[in-house]
Write an enzyme that holds these catalytic residues in place. Structure first.
Site, PDB file in Angstrom:
ATOM      1  N   GLU A 260     -74.762  32.783  47.533  1.00 11.49           N
ATOM      2  CA  GLU A 260     -73.549  33.156  46.782  1.00 11.49           C
ATOM      3  C   GLU A 260     -72.374  32.285  47.173  1.00 11.49           C
ATOM      4  OE1 GLU A 260     -69.689  34.871  45.824  1.00 11.49           O
ATOM      5  OE2 GLU A 260     -70.450  34.515  47.833  1.00 11.49           O
TER       6      GLU A 260
ATOM      7  N   ASP B  75     -76.013  35.396  52.501  1.00 10.74           N
ATOM      8  CA  ASP B  75     -75.355  34.285  53.209  1.00 10.74           C
ATOM      9  C   ASP B  75     -73.894  34.631  53.502  1.00 10.74           C
ATOM     10  OD1 ASP B  75     -74.871  34.122  50.393  1.00 10.74           O
ATOM     11  OD2 ASP B  75     -74.223  32.042  50.585  1.00 10.74           O
TER      12      ASP B  75
END
Ligand SMILES: CSCC[C@H](NC=O)C(=O)O
Ligand SMILES: [Zn+2]
Ligand SMILES: [Zn+2]
Length: 406
Positions: free
Chosen positions: A145, A79
């Site tokens: 994350e 991400d």
């Protein structure tokens, strides 16, 4: 043509960058599909694991000749943070390549799709050369994350899947270096998200009186700013590195009585609130900061209360005995020596071990007692993660050279 030619490597990198995995609605499935196709193209077994539905973690396995040895985990997150496209010179998911400067513009070009792709390209190259590792190597591409890793790295690190990998060392993200040495990270700061709130008597906007909510809050803000300056001064004077001081930055400020045209101007509000992002190095004393919050930043005597978020993160940086969890550096850690040697063999310079200023998924692996090194090899590159015009300098970053030497 040759699947390892620079143009093919760059084109695969661009494909990965073009997948919009920006929070809060990352296209994880497209990313997983792409990563699995990469694993297939180098004939490595892979699987997509959804610890949480809709949030796949892609795990790729390069079997070692001695699979009983502890394995190497090459870790990255898929991400990225959101971008404001109109503030960029090139659309953030176009992966625009500027041929004259060799720069690729994209959200995630530094943080951290470059690292994930380098793992894959290094394995591709090594495998094509006939090399077979003694230890098993795993590549993990993990979700979430940027929003704390709870549905990604945290679940993974505490899973049976993870235990079965028998991991001995984790490589994860670091930061670009404006200078010419690559920066290794052995620890990270812990985020505390602090909200302080003041209440006070409302009153006429024309009246001077003590203990209004805004006055009470402003006293705290002044005190917080003095503390911030004292920490920043240590960095400016070169006495401490960025990761070695406590940072405090205001995230929001909230007060006022709304009216149809904006805010009521002649009324002093009865509540005022401010939020701060605080980062604490593992070497600082968390109790003394808590005391400071209690006594100076949100004292009951000034009608103030506070809330601290992300306290869970605190446990990740300190172990049960309250000792900071730091990955050993230098000659006491054979993995560190290997990294030093690999960088030297690729004609690079390795900088001093640093504490990562923000949070990474490494904390979950360190929490499990594993060594984790943050390493994003980009030298002579401005630190642009989370910024507009995030770019990778193809020439300045050794791109895939390091891992091939490890
Ligand atoms: C504490 S969860 C947020 C994690 C995020 N990581 C990278 O920027 C950070 O703000 O440090
Ligand atoms: Zn990152
Ligand atoms: Zn990030």
């Amino acid at each position: 043509g040759d699947s390892s030619s620079p143009s093919q490597v760059i084109s695969r990198f661009q494909q990965y960058l073009q997948i919009n995995t920006a929070q809060p609605t990352p296209d994880y499935h497209l990313a997983a599909e792409f990563l699995i196709s990469q694993a297939d193209s180098i004939s490595l077994p892979s699987r997509s694991i959804e610890f949480v539905h809709g949030k796949p973690l892609v795990l790729i396995h390069w079997p070692g000749s001695d699979p009983d040895l502890p394995s190497i985990l090459l870790y990255s997150h898929t991400d990225v943070v959101p971008a404001e496209p109109h503030k960029w010179d090139h659309p953030p998911f176009s992966a625009h390549l500027d041929p004259s400067s060799g720069r690729i513009f994209a959200r995630g070009s530094q943080d951290m799709k470059c690292v994930g792709m380098q793992y894959l390209e290094a394995v591709r190259r090594l495998k094509a050369s006939g090399f077979r590792p003694r230890r098993s190597v795993y590549l993990a591409f993990s979700p979430d994350e940027e929003i704390g890793g709870h549905d990604g790295a945290e679940k993974f690190a505490y899973s049976d899947v993870f235990d079965a990998l028998n991991v001995g060392i984790v490589l994860d993200e670091g930061l670009a270096s404006p200078g010419d040495s690559y920066r290794p990270f052995y620890a990270e700061r812990s985020p505390w998200w602090l909200v302080i709130k003041a209440v006070g008597a409302p009153g006429h906007g024309a009246k001077l009186y003590d203990n209004s909510a805004v006055e009470n809050l402003l006293k705290s803000i002044e005190s917080i700013r003095r503390f911030r300056a004292s920490q920043f001064d240590l960095v400016k004077a070169g006495l401490r590195a960025e990761g070695e001081v406590i940072s405090v930055n205001m995230a929001f400020l909230k007060a006022g009585t709304p009216s149809p045209t904006g805010f009521v101007m002649n009324l002093q509000p009865s509540e005022a609130e401010a939020g701060f992002d605080i980062r604490i190095p593992p070497t600082a004393d968390p109790e003394s900061l808590e005391r400071r919050i209690n006594e100076e930043w949100a004292p009951v005597s000034r009608n103030m209360t506070f809330q601290l978020g992300q306290f869970k993160q605190k446990a990740s940086v300190y172990d049960k005995e309250g000792e900071p969890k730091l990955t050993k550096t230098g000659s006491s850690n054979p993995w560190w020596i290997l990294l030093e040697e690999a960088v030297a063999k690729a004609d690079g310079k390795l900088g001093k071990p640093e504490i990562f200023p923000a949070a990474t998924d490494s904390r979950y692996f360190r929490e499990r007692g594993l060594p984790a090194i943050g390493f994003s090899p980009m030298a002579n590159t401005p630190v642009l993660l989370h910024d507009h015009n995030e770019v990778l300098f193809l020439a300045a970053s050794s791109f895939i050279d390091f891992l091939v030497h490890e």
